[in-house]
Structure formats: C-alpha cells, structure tokens
Design a protein around this motif. Structure first.
Motif, PDB file in Angstrom:
ATOM      1  N   VAL A  15       0.842  -1.200   0.000  1.00  0.00           N
ATOM      2  CA  VAL A  15       0.000   0.000   0.000  1.00  0.00           C
ATOM      3  C   VAL A  15       0.878   1.252   0.000  1.00  0.00           C
ATOM      4  CG1 VAL A  15      -1.630   1.355   1.383  1.00  0.00           C
ATOM      5  CG2 VAL A  15      -2.022  -1.083   1.035  1.00  0.00           C
ATOM      6  N   SER A  16       1.948   1.223   0.778  1.00  0.00           N
ATOM      7  CA  SER A  16       2.855   2.358   0.831  1.00  0.00           C
ATOM      8  C   SER A  16       3.489   2.613  -0.539  1.00  0.00           C
ATOM      9  CB  SER A  16       3.946   2.094   1.871  1.00  0.00           C
ATOM     10  OG  SER A  16       4.872   3.148   1.885  1.00  0.00           O
ATOM     11  N   LEU A  22       1.175   6.404  -6.930  1.00  0.00           N
ATOM     12  CA  LEU A  22       0.026   7.231  -7.279  1.00  0.00           C
ATOM     13  C   LEU A  22       0.363   8.717  -7.170  1.00  0.00           C
ATOM     14  CD1 LEU A  22      -2.931   7.254  -8.095  1.00  0.00           C
ATOM     15  CD2 LEU A  22      -3.532   7.140  -5.683  1.00  0.00           C
ATOM     16  N   SER A  23       1.118   9.079  -6.162  1.00  0.00           N
ATOM     17  CA  SER A  23       1.538  10.464  -5.995  1.00  0.00           C
ATOM     18  C   SER A  23       2.424  10.897  -7.167  1.00  0.00           C
ATOM     19  CB  SER A  23       2.290  10.624  -4.678  1.00  0.00           C
ATOM     20  OG  SER A  23       2.786  11.919  -4.542  1.00  0.00           O
ATOM     21  N   GLN A  24       3.367  10.055  -7.548  1.00  0.00           N
ATOM     22  CA  GLN A  24       4.243  10.364  -8.686  1.00  0.00           C
ATOM     23  C   GLN A  24       3.441  10.460  -9.976  1.00  0.00           C
ATOM     24  OE1 GLN A  24       7.435   7.530  -8.905  1.00  0.00           O
ATOM     25  NE2 GLN A  24       8.148   7.970  -6.841  1.00  0.00           N
ATOM     26  N   LEU A  25       2.491   9.567 -10.149  1.00  0.00           N
ATOM     27  CA  LEU A  25       1.649   9.568 -11.342  1.00  0.00           C
ATOM     28  C   LEU A  25       0.817  10.844 -11.421  1.00  0.00           C
ATOM     29  CD1 LEU A  25       0.751   7.931 -13.812  1.00  0.00           C
ATOM     30  CD2 LEU A  25      -0.977   6.853 -12.364  1.00  0.00           C
ATOM     31  N   GLN A  26       0.283  11.267 -10.286  1.00  0.00           N
ATOM     32  CA  GLN A  26      -0.506  12.491 -10.244  1.00  0.00           C
ATOM     33  C   GLN A  26       0.354  13.702 -10.600  1.00  0.00           C
ATOM     34  OE1 GLN A  26      -2.305  13.318  -6.452  1.00  0.00           O
ATOM     35  NE2 GLN A  26      -3.676  14.857  -7.296  1.00  0.00           N
ATOM     36  N   GLU A  27       1.566  13.767 -10.059  1.00  0.00           N
ATOM     37  CA  GLU A  27       2.472  14.869 -10.379  1.00  0.00           C
ATOM     38  C   GLU A  27       2.786  14.882 -11.880  1.00  0.00           C
ATOM     39  OE1 GLU A  27       5.991  14.796  -7.940  1.00  0.00           O
ATOM     40  OE2 GLU A  27       4.818  14.687  -6.110  1.00  0.00           O
ATOM     41  N   SER A  28       3.003  13.711 -12.426  1.00  0.00           N
ATOM     42  CA  SER A  28       3.297  13.599 -13.861  1.00  0.00           C
ATOM     43  C   SER A  28       2.110  14.079 -14.696  1.00  0.00           C
ATOM     44  CB  SER A  28       3.638  12.149 -14.205  1.00  0.00           C
ATOM     45  OG  SER A  28       3.864  12.005 -15.571  1.00  0.00           O
ATOM     46  N   CYS A  29       0.917  13.709 -14.307  1.00  0.00           N
ATOM     47  CA  CYS A  29      -0.289  14.129 -15.037  1.00  0.00           C
ATOM     48  C   CYS A  29      -0.470  15.646 -14.972  1.00  0.00           C
ATOM     49  CB  CYS A  29      -1.528  13.427 -14.483  1.00  0.00           C
ATOM     50  SG  CYS A  29      -1.622  11.684 -14.918  1.00  0.00           S
ATOM     51  N   VAL A  30      -0.231  16.228 -13.825  1.00  0.00           N
ATOM     52  CA  VAL A  30      -0.352  17.684 -13.677  1.00  0.00           C
ATOM     53  C   VAL A  30       0.677  18.372 -14.567  1.00  0.00           C
ATOM     54  CG1 VAL A  30      -0.012  19.609 -12.065  1.00  0.00           C
ATOM     55  CG2 VAL A  30      -1.355  17.615 -11.374  1.00  0.00           C
ATOM     56  N   GLU A  31       1.908  17.864 -14.554  1.00  0.00           N
ATOM     57  CA  GLU A  31       2.973  18.434 -15.387  1.00  0.00           C
ATOM     58  C   GLU A  31       2.613  18.339 -16.869  1.00  0.00           C
ATOM     59  OE1 GLU A  31       6.744  20.166 -16.069  1.00  0.00           O
ATOM     60  OE2 GLU A  31       5.889  19.684 -14.114  1.00  0.00           O
ATOM     61  N   GLN A  32       2.128  17.185 -17.289  1.00  0.00           N
ATOM     62  CA  GLN A  32       1.743  17.009 -18.685  1.00  0.00           C
ATOM     63  C   GLN A  32       0.567  17.907 -19.056  1.00  0.00           C
ATOM     64  OE1 GLN A  32       1.170  12.811 -19.356  1.00  0.00           O
ATOM     65  NE2 GLN A  32       3.360  12.408 -19.349  1.00  0.00           N
ATOM     66  N   GLY A  33      -0.351  18.105 -18.144  1.00  0.00           N
ATOM     67  CA  GLY A  33      -1.470  19.011 -18.388  1.00  0.00           C
ATOM     68  C   GLY A  33      -0.990  20.428 -18.647  1.00  0.00           C
TER      69      GLY A  33
END
Length: 69
Positions: A15-16, A22-33
């Motif tokens: 889970v950790s 998930l945190s890294q993926l979210q940051e990547s999505c924000v950056e790509q946006g």
C-alpha cells in the motif's frame, strides 16, 4: 499469529509503494497538463500568425488565370 502479522506488514508495504506511485503519477499528469496547455496556446498563436500572413500575401497575388489556360 506471526504469519498473519507478516502478511499485514507485506500488505502495508505494498500500500505504501502504491501510494507513492500514485503520488508520482498524479504529479506527472499535472505536469503534462501544463505542457499541453502551453502547446495549445502556442498552436493557436501560430495558426493566427499563419492566417495573418496568408491574408497579407493574398492581397499581393493578382486575380487572373494561370498562363496555361
């Protein structure tokens, strides 16, 4: 009892890792946006410049038939 505890520890570790991923993926999505928004803005500006250049050049072209007609 110890087996159950080991399984809980293993699940907590998974889970950790998943939360970190998930945190890294979210940051990547924000950056790509942000990159996509910037590229869309640049694309609109370039399209506008091309239209302006095209309108300017159309005025210089005489409206007559090509020589092969």
């Amino acid at each position: 009892m110890e087996e159950t505890e080991n399984r809980f520890v293993a699940l907590e570790m998974k889970v950790s890792y998943l939360e970190d991923f998930l945190s890294q993926l979210q940051e990547s999505c924000v950056e790509q946006g942000k990159i996509i928004e910037k590229l869309q803005t640049e694309n609109k500006l370039m399209a506008q410049k091309i239209r302006e250049m095209s309108d300017t050049l159309e005025g210089d072209i005489p409206n007559r038939k090509p020589p092969h007609y």
